[in-house]
Design a protein around this motif. Sequence first.
Motif, PDB file in Angstrom:
ATOM      1  N   MET A 222       0.844  -1.196   0.000  1.00 37.50           N
ATOM      2  CA  MET A 222       0.000   0.000   0.000  1.00 37.50           C
ATOM      3  C   MET A 222       0.879   1.247   0.000  1.00 37.50           C
ATOM      4  SD  MET A 222      -2.970  -1.556   0.231  1.00 37.50           S
ATOM      5  CE  MET A 222      -4.164  -0.312   0.708  1.00 37.50           C
ATOM      6  N   VAL A 223       0.464   2.275  -0.751  1.00 34.56           N
ATOM      7  CA  VAL A 223       1.197   3.540  -0.791  1.00 34.56           C
ATOM      8  C   VAL A 223       0.274   4.664  -0.351  1.00 34.56           C
ATOM      9  CG1 VAL A 223       2.796   2.815  -2.611  1.00 34.56           C
ATOM     10  CG2 VAL A 223       0.616   3.870  -3.233  1.00 34.56           C
TER      11      VAL A 223
ATOM     12  N   LEU B 258      12.512  -2.009  14.628  1.00 36.92           N
ATOM     13  CA  LEU B 258      13.792  -1.631  14.039  1.00 36.92           C
ATOM     14  C   LEU B 258      13.598  -0.388  13.179  1.00 36.92           C
ATOM     15  CD1 LEU B 258      16.814  -2.353  13.529  1.00 36.92           C
ATOM     16  CD2 LEU B 258      16.036  -3.619  11.514  1.00 36.92           C
ATOM     17  N   ASP B 259      14.470   0.610  13.371  1.00 36.48           N
ATOM     18  CA  ASP B 259      14.492   1.821  12.541  1.00 36.48           C
ATOM     19  C   ASP B 259      15.833   1.880  11.825  1.00 36.48           C
ATOM     20  OD1 ASP B 259      11.967   3.166  13.188  1.00 36.48           O
ATOM     21  OD2 ASP B 259      12.802   3.357  15.209  1.00 36.48           O
TER      22      ASP B 259
ATOM     23  N   PHE C  42      13.012   3.374   7.105  1.00 34.38           N
ATOM     24  CA  PHE C  42      12.292   2.131   7.389  1.00 34.38           C
ATOM     25  C   PHE C  42      11.948   2.053   8.876  1.00 34.38           C
ATOM     26  CE2 PHE C  42      13.503   0.982   3.272  1.00 34.38           C
ATOM     27  CZ  PHE C  42      12.989  -0.264   2.915  1.00 34.38           C
ATOM     28  N   ASN C  43      10.759   1.586   9.149  1.00 29.88           N
ATOM     29  CA  ASN C  43      10.393   1.171  10.488  1.00 29.88           C
ATOM     30  C   ASN C  43       9.785  -0.228  10.386  1.00 29.88           C
ATOM     31  OD1 ASN C  43       7.879   1.028  12.650  1.00 29.88           O
ATOM     32  ND2 ASN C  43       9.751   1.884  13.528  1.00 29.88           N
TER      33      ASN C  43
ATOM     34  N   CYS D  96       6.023  -3.412   7.855  1.00 27.59           N
ATOM     35  CA  CYS D  96       7.060  -2.410   7.615  1.00 27.59           C
ATOM     36  C   CYS D  96       6.422  -1.140   7.036  1.00 27.59           C
ATOM     37  CB  CYS D  96       8.114  -2.958   6.649  1.00 27.59           C
ATOM     38  SG  CYS D  96       9.511  -1.849   6.402  1.00 27.59           S
ATOM     39  N   ALA D  97       6.875   0.014   7.532  1.00 28.92           N
ATOM     40  CA  ALA D  97       6.471   1.316   6.995  1.00 28.92           C
ATOM     41  C   ALA D  97       7.716   2.008   6.459  1.00 28.92           C
ATOM     42  CB  ALA D  97       5.817   2.171   8.077  1.00 28.92           C
ATOM     43  N   MET D  98       7.646   2.482   5.216  1.00 31.46           N
ATOM     44  CA  MET D  98       8.799   3.084   4.548  1.00 31.46           C
ATOM     45  C   MET D  98       8.447   4.492   4.089  1.00 31.46           C
ATOM     46  SD  MET D  98       9.366  -0.448   2.546  1.00 31.46           S
ATOM     47  CE  MET D  98       7.720  -0.934   3.118  1.00 31.46           C
ATOM     48  N   ARG D  99       9.198   5.483   4.527  1.00 36.84           N
ATOM     49  CA  ARG D  99       8.975   6.876   4.162  1.00 36.84           C
ATOM     50  C   ARG D  99       9.973   7.290   3.073  1.00 36.84           C
ATOM     51  NH1 ARG D  99       7.170  11.169   7.055  1.00 36.84           N
ATOM     52  NH2 ARG D  99       5.445   9.734   7.439  1.00 36.84           N
ATOM     53  N   VAL D 100       9.468   7.922   2.026  1.00 34.47           N
ATOM     54  CA  VAL D 100      10.320   8.395   0.938  1.00 34.47           C
ATOM     55  C   VAL D 100      11.041   9.662   1.383  1.00 34.47           C
ATOM     56  CG1 VAL D 100      10.383   9.207  -1.445  1.00 34.47           C
ATOM     57  CG2 VAL D 100       8.766   7.412  -0.779  1.00 34.47           C
TER      58      VAL D 100
END
Length: 540
Positions: free
Chosen positions: A216-217, A258-259, A272-273, A283-287
């Motif tokens: 998902m984005v 984990l960050d 990354f979190n 996992c959540a990834m921020r651009v």
Amino acid sequence: MIVNNGDLLPLSPMETPAKNAAPPAATPPPTPPPAQDFDFLAQMQDSSSSIDSLLAARAEAEEAEKRAKAAGETPLPYLKDDKKAKAASPAPAPKSMGFTIGGSADDADSPAGMSFIGNDLRRLSDATGMQSNSFEEYAPKAQAAPPPSQNRSGELDDLLPPTARPAAQSIGADEDRKAYIEPPRSLVETHINELLQRTVEFGASDLHLTTGLPPMVRKDGRVTPLPYDAATPREAQRMVYEILTTDQITTYERTHELDFSYGVSGVGRFRFNVYRQRSSLACAMRVIPNKIPSLDQLKLPPVIRELTRKHSGLVLVTGPTGSGKSTTIASIIDVINAERESHILTIEDPIEYLHGHKKSMVNQRELGGDTHSFNNALRAALREDPDVILVGEMRDLETIAAAITLAETGHLVFATLHTRSAPATIDRIVDVFPAHQQEQIRIQLSTSIEAVIAQQLMPKIGGGRVAAIEIMIATSALRNLIREGKTYQINSVIETGQQYGMQSMDRMLAELHRGGTVTYEEAATRAIDRENFQRLVKGY
């Protein structure tokens, strides 16, 4: 057609495939009766009188057609447009031993010729009393061509199995939320870099990976699926573990959190979190953009540039998660880096924007890899000769106390907090400490605070997002309110302090709505004081 004992009978049609013929009908036509065995020429000689009557009837029908045409009528509606008749006819008319009625053998090879044959047969049926549906019963049924696909998605839908179509179509149901219109792909051999690249191409700010859903984005505040199958626990873990070091895997399996930051060549950097939910990895990834945006590109008020020229004090950037705090601070640090000859020290978890050395020297420390805690790094910073210090987040009492101490000792300190407004930020800092220390903290904070920048990101009308920003500048009147614990009066000072560059959140929201940038409903839900916001919208 043949004549048998004075009766006109149809021959068995001999269907021949034609080029560009449409697919056959779903229900095959009824099988015609078998042709009888007789001498065609003998029957013609014995039935000359019958033929004469048939030809006379045909002549009468032709005269009737001429009269209808002269009167401006169309006797046969299905012949108004030969092109339509041609498109509707899948195969040429069958040849009956070279004998045709109403056209030559060559004419019978074309759909138009077949139409004239049908015309003659209908006239003959009227004259001889044949059943009117005899031609339709034995002639090949014309199938209308399927409507052309409006776009490539329609072509892809035709190729999808029925179970896969809804998943592919659901993405494109709303044009504002549409990510990709294509059939879902398997995640079995997909690398996380592919998902990150698609996230950047789509212009999204975040990528989420969890079991039971496709990747998902988040774009413009809305969460949209990418065209992949739902992730299984094994696939989610494999994609994340492929980019982790052994130490990172050990840390995650011990703490279940984990960050870290991660870069993809030619694509960008990502924060990354990694965490656990329902006993599986998520996992959540921020651009993180490769290029730091300028203050002008972010459309930040001019007073923020003035803060970059200060040499000591505490500047706080606050707001909810995903409100752009890191981007605002990175832009401020970049201005200092380009204009001042100083030493900039950042302590982040993880490092997000990368700062190169310009006029300033920039050292960036990451929690976990370069230091074990914010508190330890801030205590050590006093011996590292910094001029400007960035604290990624003031999470606990020790970090807040160390940041205030650094601001008091002649350093310019920037830090972030998760609060909605400037008064709430002051209360949050004071309330972290025990009651017996709160008065001392108020005194320290009143002398060290320089500004509070509270911001929210809101969806714009027509797409995109805009920042609503509240700015509190530490004037002598405001410092007195902090020292005396009268934070409830800070909003009044902000409203009347526009000459110092201050602006309240409610006023900013009202201006964005009056300017047609955001909807009233969106602005009202973000307002700090709804009644005050409504007064400002009305202009008083």
